[in-house]
Design a protein around this motif. Structure first.
Motif, PDB file in Angstrom:
ATOM      1  N   LEU A   1      -1.258   0.629   7.018  1.00  0.00           N
ATOM      2  CA  LEU A   1      -2.686   0.547   7.289  1.00  0.00           C
ATOM      3  C   LEU A   1      -2.914   0.623   8.793  1.00  0.00           C
ATOM      4  O   LEU A   1      -2.286  -0.087   9.564  1.00  0.00           O
ATOM      5  CB  LEU A   1      -3.241  -0.770   6.740  1.00  0.00           C
ATOM      6  CG  LEU A   1      -3.071  -0.946   5.231  1.00  0.00           C
ATOM      7  CD1 LEU A   1      -3.395  -2.363   4.841  1.00  0.00           C
ATOM      8  CD2 LEU A   1      -3.938   0.037   4.480  1.00  0.00           C
TER       9      LEU A   1
ATOM     10  N   LYS B   1      -9.278  -0.514   2.222  1.00  0.00           N
ATOM     11  CA  LYS B   1      -7.980  -0.614   1.547  1.00  0.00           C
ATOM     12  C   LYS B   1      -7.338  -1.973   1.821  1.00  0.00           C
ATOM     13  O   LYS B   1      -6.809  -2.625   0.919  1.00  0.00           O
ATOM     14  CB  LYS B   1      -7.074   0.521   2.018  1.00  0.00           C
ATOM     15  CG  LYS B   1      -5.868   0.748   1.177  1.00  0.00           C
ATOM     16  CD  LYS B   1      -5.165   2.014   1.649  1.00  0.00           C
ATOM     17  CE  LYS B   1      -4.130   2.451   0.650  1.00  0.00           C
ATOM     18  NZ  LYS B   1      -3.460   3.669   1.067  1.00  0.00           N
ATOM     19  N   LEU B   2      -7.383  -2.415   3.066  1.00  0.00           N
ATOM     20  CA  LEU B   2      -6.840  -3.714   3.421  1.00  0.00           C
ATOM     21  C   LEU B   2      -7.650  -4.826   2.759  1.00  0.00           C
ATOM     22  O   LEU B   2      -7.083  -5.777   2.221  1.00  0.00           O
ATOM     23  CB  LEU B   2      -6.831  -3.908   4.935  1.00  0.00           C
ATOM     24  CG  LEU B   2      -6.379  -5.289   5.421  1.00  0.00           C
ATOM     25  CD1 LEU B   2      -4.957  -5.589   4.964  1.00  0.00           C
ATOM     26  CD2 LEU B   2      -6.493  -5.374   6.934  1.00  0.00           C
ATOM     27  N   GLU B   3      -8.949  -4.706   2.800  1.00  0.00           N
ATOM     28  CA  GLU B   3      -9.801  -5.724   2.168  1.00  0.00           C
ATOM     29  C   GLU B   3      -9.490  -5.831   0.679  1.00  0.00           C
ATOM     30  O   GLU B   3      -9.396  -6.933   0.135  1.00  0.00           O
ATOM     31  CB  GLU B   3     -11.281  -5.385   2.380  1.00  0.00           C
ATOM     32  CG  GLU B   3     -11.751  -5.516   3.804  1.00  0.00           C
ATOM     33  CD  GLU B   3     -11.658  -6.936   4.338  1.00  0.00           C
ATOM     34  OE1 GLU B   3     -11.867  -7.899   3.577  1.00  0.00           O
ATOM     35  OE2 GLU B   3     -11.360  -7.082   5.537  1.00  0.00           O
TER      36      GLU B   3
ATOM     37  N   CYS C   1       3.062  -3.288   5.602  1.00  0.00           N
ATOM     38  CA  CYS C   1       1.706  -2.866   5.297  1.00  0.00           C
ATOM     39  C   CYS C   1       0.987  -2.361   6.542  1.00  0.00           C
ATOM     40  O   CYS C   1       0.013  -1.648   6.451  1.00  0.00           O
ATOM     41  CB  CYS C   1       0.901  -4.013   4.708  1.00  0.00           C
ATOM     42  SG  CYS C   1       1.358  -4.450   3.032  1.00  0.00           S
ATOM     43  N   PHE C   2       1.458  -2.783   7.700  1.00  0.00           N
ATOM     44  CA  PHE C   2       0.761  -2.467   8.933  1.00  0.00           C
ATOM     45  C   PHE C   2       1.603  -1.565   9.829  1.00  0.00           C
ATOM     46  O   PHE C   2       2.804  -1.730   9.922  1.00  0.00           O
ATOM     47  CB  PHE C   2       0.406  -3.754   9.679  1.00  0.00           C
ATOM     48  CG  PHE C   2      -0.416  -4.682   8.851  1.00  0.00           C
ATOM     49  CD1 PHE C   2      -1.781  -4.523   8.760  1.00  0.00           C
ATOM     50  CD2 PHE C   2       0.182  -5.698   8.112  1.00  0.00           C
ATOM     51  CE1 PHE C   2      -2.540  -5.360   7.972  1.00  0.00           C
ATOM     52  CE2 PHE C   2      -0.574  -6.543   7.330  1.00  0.00           C
ATOM     53  CZ  PHE C   2      -1.940  -6.375   7.254  1.00  0.00           C
TER      54      PHE C   2
ATOM     55  N   VAL D   1      -8.349  -2.438   9.928  1.00  0.00           N
ATOM     56  CA  VAL D   1      -8.965  -3.213   8.867  1.00  0.00           C
ATOM     57  C   VAL D   1     -10.014  -2.313   8.223  1.00  0.00           C
ATOM     58  O   VAL D   1     -10.996  -1.937   8.841  1.00  0.00           O
ATOM     59  CB  VAL D   1      -9.615  -4.496   9.427  1.00  0.00           C
ATOM     60  CG1 VAL D   1     -10.337  -5.244   8.339  1.00  0.00           C
ATOM     61  CG2 VAL D   1      -8.560  -5.356  10.087  1.00  0.00           C
TER      62      VAL D   1
ATOM     63  N   THR E   1       0.858  -1.177   0.000  1.00  0.00           N
ATOM     64  CA  THR E   1       0.000   0.000   0.000  1.00  0.00           C
ATOM     65  C   THR E   1       0.899   1.234   0.000  1.00  0.00           C
ATOM     66  O   THR E   1       2.098   1.143   0.209  1.00  0.00           O
ATOM     67  CB  THR E   1      -0.886   0.021   1.253  1.00  0.00           C
ATOM     68  OG1 THR E   1      -0.037   0.042   2.391  1.00  0.00           O
ATOM     69  CG2 THR E   1      -1.789  -1.192   1.294  1.00  0.00           C
TER      70      THR E   1
END
Length: 147
Positions: A98, A104-106, A144-145, A101, A94
């Protein structure tokens, strides 16, 4: 110490492997006797990257395009002759970490799932013919996180 020929005679396909973990996996597979086709995007210079590496053939393809997966797999099988091992390495990223949840994550997870499903469908007929057939799926980038 591991037997350096334990994968001798096996053919492997590593997706998204012009560098990073995918490259390390490809080089390890070759070190243990497998023949490998590494596929990465056309702008990755994957073919040039592996041009002097014995046992690894680089192949440029639209590896992140679900609709191109069957053709990509077929080309790789033509290069190898058969298929025993498939490694999917789709580190979809991304623009920023993020926070939770959300949509965007989905969307990211759905895109990755579609790619893995398309690859699995395309390779299963070949892997059924192999006594060593396996699919190895790698996870997402930790970056990502926001951890």
């Amino acid at each position: 110490m591991a037997d350096p020929t334990r994968l001798y005679g096996l053919n492997a396909l590593v997706l998204n492997a012009a560098g990073g973990i995918g490259e390390a996996i490809a080089r390890t597979l070759v070190k243990h006797g497998a023949d490998v086709v590494d596929v990465d995007t056309p702008n990755s210079a994957v073919e040039e990257h592996y041009s002097s590496v014995q046992g690894i053939t680089g192949m440029a393809a639209r590896v992140l395009d679900v609709d191109a997966v069957p053709e990509t797999i077929e080309r790789a099988i033509q290069l190898l002759g058969s298929l025993d091992i498939v490694v999917t390495d789709f580190p979809l990223q991304t623009d920023a970490p993020l926070q939770q949840v959300d949509a965007k994550l989905e969307s990211l997870l759905q895109a990755r799932a579609l790619l893995i499903t398309a690859v699995s469908r395309a390779v299963l007929p070949q892997l059924r013919n192999s006594p060593q057939g396996r699919i190895i799926n790698l996870g997402l980038l930790r970056s990502c996180f926001d951890i």
